[in-house]
Design an enzyme around this catalytic site. Structure first.
Site, PDB file in Angstrom:
ATOM      1  N   CYS A 182       0.812  -1.077  -0.033  1.00 10.95           N
ATOM      2  CA  CYS A 182       0.465   0.285  -0.064  1.00 10.95           C
ATOM      3  C   CYS A 182       0.639   1.263   0.133  1.00 10.95           C
ATOM      4  CB  CYS A 182      -0.517  -0.257   1.261  1.00 10.95           C
ATOM      5  SG  CYS A 182      -2.393  -1.038   1.303  1.00 10.95           S
ATOM      6  N   ASP A 190      -2.337  -2.184  -3.746  1.00 13.51           N
ATOM      7  CA  ASP A 190      -3.362  -1.255  -3.824  1.00 13.51           C
ATOM      8  C   ASP A 190      -2.463   0.164  -5.022  1.00 13.51           C
ATOM      9  OD1 ASP A 190      -5.109   0.992  -2.924  1.00 13.51           O
ATOM     10  OD2 ASP A 190      -3.357   1.924  -2.309  1.00 13.51           O
ATOM     11  N   GLU A 224      -0.211   3.221 -12.929  1.00 10.88           N
ATOM     12  CA  GLU A 224      -0.858   3.449 -12.850  1.00 10.88           C
ATOM     13  C   GLU A 224      -1.850   4.374 -14.360  1.00 10.88           C
ATOM     14  OE1 GLU A 224      -1.528   4.983  -8.929  1.00 10.88           O
ATOM     15  OE2 GLU A 224      -0.565   3.091  -8.341  1.00 10.88           O
ATOM     16  N   HIS A 271      -5.329   2.467  -5.878  1.00  4.68           N
ATOM     17  CA  HIS A 271      -4.766   3.320  -5.125  1.00  4.68           C
ATOM     18  C   HIS A 271      -5.930   4.203  -3.917  1.00  4.68           C
ATOM     19  CE1 HIS A 271      -0.929   6.167  -5.224  1.00  4.68           C
ATOM     20  NE2 HIS A 271      -1.732   5.925  -4.501  1.00  4.68           N
TER      21      HIS A 271
HETATM   22  P1  NAD Z   1       7.656   8.124   5.346  1.00  4.80           P
HETATM   23  O1  NAD Z   1       8.413   8.877   4.963  1.00  4.80           O
HETATM   24  O2  NAD Z   1       7.066   8.753   7.411  1.00  4.80           O
HETATM   25  O3  NAD Z   1       8.189   6.776   5.812  1.00  4.80           O
HETATM   26  C1  NAD Z   1       9.119   5.836   4.843  1.00  4.80           C
HETATM   27  C2  NAD Z   1       9.958   5.215   6.235  1.00  4.80           C
HETATM   28  O4  NAD Z   1      11.013   4.957   4.697  1.00  4.80           O
HETATM   29  C3  NAD Z   1      11.284   5.976   6.370  1.00  4.80           C
HETATM   30  O5  NAD Z   1      11.186   5.315   7.806  1.00  4.80           O
HETATM   31  C4  NAD Z   1      12.477   5.717   6.021  1.00  4.80           C
HETATM   32  O6  NAD Z   1      13.558   5.671   6.726  1.00  4.80           O
HETATM   33  C5  NAD Z   1      12.081   4.477   5.155  1.00  4.80           C
HETATM   34  N1  NAD Z   1      12.951   4.185   4.201  1.00  4.80           N
HETATM   35  C6  NAD Z   1      13.991   4.578   3.487  1.00  4.80           C
HETATM   36  N2  NAD Z   1      14.614   4.665   2.229  1.00  4.80           N
HETATM   37  C7  NAD Z   1      14.572   2.787   2.624  1.00  4.80           C
HETATM   38  C8  NAD Z   1      15.457   1.458   2.333  1.00  4.80           C
HETATM   39  N3  NAD Z   1      16.113   1.547   1.379  1.00  4.80           N
HETATM   40  N4  NAD Z   1      14.825   0.065   2.663  1.00  4.80           N
HETATM   41  C9  NAD Z   1      13.885   0.448   4.028  1.00  4.80           C
HETATM   42  N5  NAD Z   1      13.528   1.867   4.276  1.00  4.80           N
HETATM   43  C10 NAD Z   1      13.019   2.982   4.020  1.00  4.80           C
HETATM   44  O7  NAD Z   1       7.209   7.498   4.665  1.00  4.80           O
HETATM   45  P2  NAD Z   1       5.287   7.452   5.222  1.00  4.80           P
HETATM   46  O8  NAD Z   1       3.999   8.473   5.378  1.00  4.80           O
HETATM   47  O9  NAD Z   1       5.354   6.658   5.997  1.00  4.80           O
HETATM   48  O10 NAD Z   1       4.756   6.491   3.783  1.00  4.80           O
HETATM   49  C11 NAD Z   1       5.053   5.702   3.267  1.00  4.80           C
HETATM   50  C12 NAD Z   1       4.976   5.282   1.779  1.00  4.80           C
HETATM   51  O11 NAD Z   1       4.212   5.303   1.436  1.00  4.80           O
HETATM   52  C13 NAD Z   1       5.351   6.453   1.015  1.00  4.80           C
HETATM   53  O12 NAD Z   1       5.482   5.840  -0.645  1.00  4.80           O
HETATM   54  C14 NAD Z   1       4.272   6.879   0.432  1.00  4.80           C
HETATM   55  O13 NAD Z   1       4.258   7.735  -0.871  1.00  4.80           O
HETATM   56  C15 NAD Z   1       2.684   5.748   0.855  1.00  4.80           C
HETATM   57  N6  NAD Z   1       1.610   5.872   0.893  1.00  4.80           N
HETATM   58  C16 NAD Z   1       0.722   5.694  -0.547  1.00  4.80           C
HETATM   59  C17 NAD Z   1      -0.824   5.747  -0.178  1.00  4.80           C
HETATM   60  C18 NAD Z   1      -1.628   5.337  -0.890  1.00  4.80           C
HETATM   61  O14 NAD Z   1      -2.446   6.223  -1.050  1.00  4.80           O
HETATM   62  N7  NAD Z   1      -1.710   4.117  -0.804  1.00  4.80           N
HETATM   63  C19 NAD Z   1      -0.895   6.800   0.826  1.00  4.80           C
HETATM   64  C20 NAD Z   1      -0.063   7.444   1.666  1.00  4.80           C
HETATM   65  C21 NAD Z   1       1.218   7.277   1.383  1.00  4.80           C
HETATM   66  C1  MLT Z   2       0.165   9.844  -0.754  1.00  6.91           C
HETATM   67  O1  MLT Z   2       1.268   9.671  -1.215  1.00  6.91           O
HETATM   68  O2  MLT Z   2      -0.415  10.285  -0.288  1.00  6.91           O
HETATM   69  C2  MLT Z   2      -0.981   8.484  -1.723  1.00  6.91           C
HETATM   70  O3  MLT Z   2      -0.598   7.794  -2.645  1.00  6.91           O
HETATM   71  C3  MLT Z   2      -2.326   8.716  -1.618  1.00  6.91           C
HETATM   72  C4  MLT Z   2      -2.795   9.342  -2.633  1.00  6.91           C
HETATM   73  O4  MLT Z   2      -2.840   9.430  -3.696  1.00  6.91           O
HETATM   74  O5  MLT Z   2      -2.983  10.890  -3.130  1.00  6.91           O
END
Ligand code: NAD
Ligand code: MLT
Length: 310
Positions: free
Chosen positions: A229, A255, A260, A278
């Site tokens: 996700c 997700d 996309e 997504h």
């Molecule tokens: P965050 O920045 O708080 O956490 C990301 C973590 O990944 C950090 O702790 C970082 O140290 C770690 N990291 C960096 N490089 C790495 C590596 N090589 N190996 C392992 N870990 C590593 O981000 P978050 O808010 O927790 O978001 C995480 C992911 O989820 C992002 O890709 C974000 O875009 C995605 N996201 C997706 C959705 C969705 O709609 N599906 C929604 C929100 C966020």
């Molecule tokens: C994000 O990075 O916040 C997520 O992918 C959700 C979105 O599409 O806005």
């Protein structure tokens, strides 16, 4: 002074209302790169979600732009280097959708374990096949969290309430910090060996691109379940599809996709793969949070101040 703001992906009304107090807001959804290039010069600020690709060409044509806001976490659809070269501030809203993405991850994990999507389709077709949908429990299973940031940590907490053992890999988190969450930090190689369920929560960067691939899957437990996700591209979709088809991977919940919207994904043909379009951040609460955050930052920047999340 009146500012012109272009909103090129759907943004919650609460954010639009904040912007309208200080700016003229145009909502134009689904523009092509050429269409964006043609009009972007009129705007002082641009607000996007993940649907708009803000390329170097778009940024080059943005002659009076001061701010690009991403209503969400990932800024991988924005050429941030090109924006920085042009002195444009790029801000995101990384906290507003953390819990939405966390809860979606939990929903995906439990749906996968109990085969809920397939059972739902089967019953609605008029079948009553209880023995076909025997699931597995998460109790006492090991969850491997790759990327122990905002979402990874919240997922860990919830998994612990299901009595799962949680281990994690994150090169920027110390074992001591992990221990504060009751989580054992380990190398990604060790995590792949011990986890019954693996969930990825990293950004998509060079180091994480195809982190889950044919070779790494071969080192995982037989019958592992895999969840993404975070971002398409962290998992090699063809490798995952082959591993689910062979039975090495018992199931996957996805997700986000390398392309996309996905066209012709090999994952779509597999019963043991759950997919959503997504939807991680798609809750009323999260969309309100990110829209308000990105709108306030926009106004702060246009008034000559700083953005909170640059
Ligand atoms: P965050 O920045 O708080 O956490 C990301 C973590 O990944 C950090 O702790 C970082 O140290 C770690 N990291 C960096 N490089 C790495 C590596 N090589 N190996 C392992 N870990 C590593 O981000 P978050 O808010 O927790 O978001 C995480 C992911 O989820 C992002 O890709 C974000 O875009 C995605 N996201 C997706 C959705 C969705 O709609 N599906 C929604 C929100 C966020
Ligand atoms: C994000 O990075 O916040 C997520 O992918 C959700 C979105 O599409 O806005």
């Amino acid at each position: 002074m009146n500012y012109n703001v272009l909103v090129s992906d759907p943004l919650a009304e609460e954010g639009i209302e904040i912007l309208r107090q200080f700016c003229t807001v145009d909502e134009k959804i689904g523009l092509s790169e050429d269409e964006l290039v043609a009009i972007i010069g009129e705007y002082d600020a641009l607000i996007v979600r993940s649907g708009t690709e803000v390329t170097a060409r778009v940024i080059e044509a943005a002659s009076k732009m001061k701010y690009i806001g991403r209503a969400g976490a990932g800024v991988d659809n924005i050429d941030t280097d090109a924006a920085t070269r042009k002195g444009i501030i790029v801000a995101n809203a990384p906290e507003g959708n953390t819990l939405a993405a966390t809860e979606h991850t939990m929903a995906m994990m439990l749906s996968l374990a109990r085969r809920i999507p397939s059972a739902n389709v089967s019953l609605k077709k008029g079948e009553w096949k209880r023995s076909r949908f025997i699931g597995v429990e998460m109790n006492e299973k090991t969850l491997g969290v790759v990327g122990f940031g905002r979402i990874g940590r919240e997922v860990a907490k919830r998994a612990q309430s299901f009595n799962m053992r949680v281990v994690a890999y994150d090169p920027f988190i110390t074992p001591e910090r992990g221990a504060q969450f009751g989580v054992e930090m380990m190398t990604v190689e060790d995590l792949f060996k011990v986890a019954d369920v693996i969930t990825v929560h990293t950004p998509l960067i060079k180091e994480t691109t195809h982190l889950i691939n044919t070779d790494s899957i071969a080192t995982m437990k037989d019958g592992v379940r895999i969840i993404n996700c975070a971002r398409g591209g962290i998992i090699d979709e063809n490798a995952l599809a082959a591993a689910v088809a062979s039975g090495k991977v018992a199931g996957a919940a996805i997700d986000v996709f390398e392309e996309e919207p996905p066209t012709n994904s090999p994952l779509f043909d597999l019963d043991n793969v759950i997919v959503t379009p997504h939807l991680g951040a798609s809750t009323v609460e999260a969309q309100k949070n990110v829209a308000e955050s990105i709108a306030h930052q926009c106004i702060d920047v246009l008034k000559g101040g700083a953005a909170k999340y640059v």
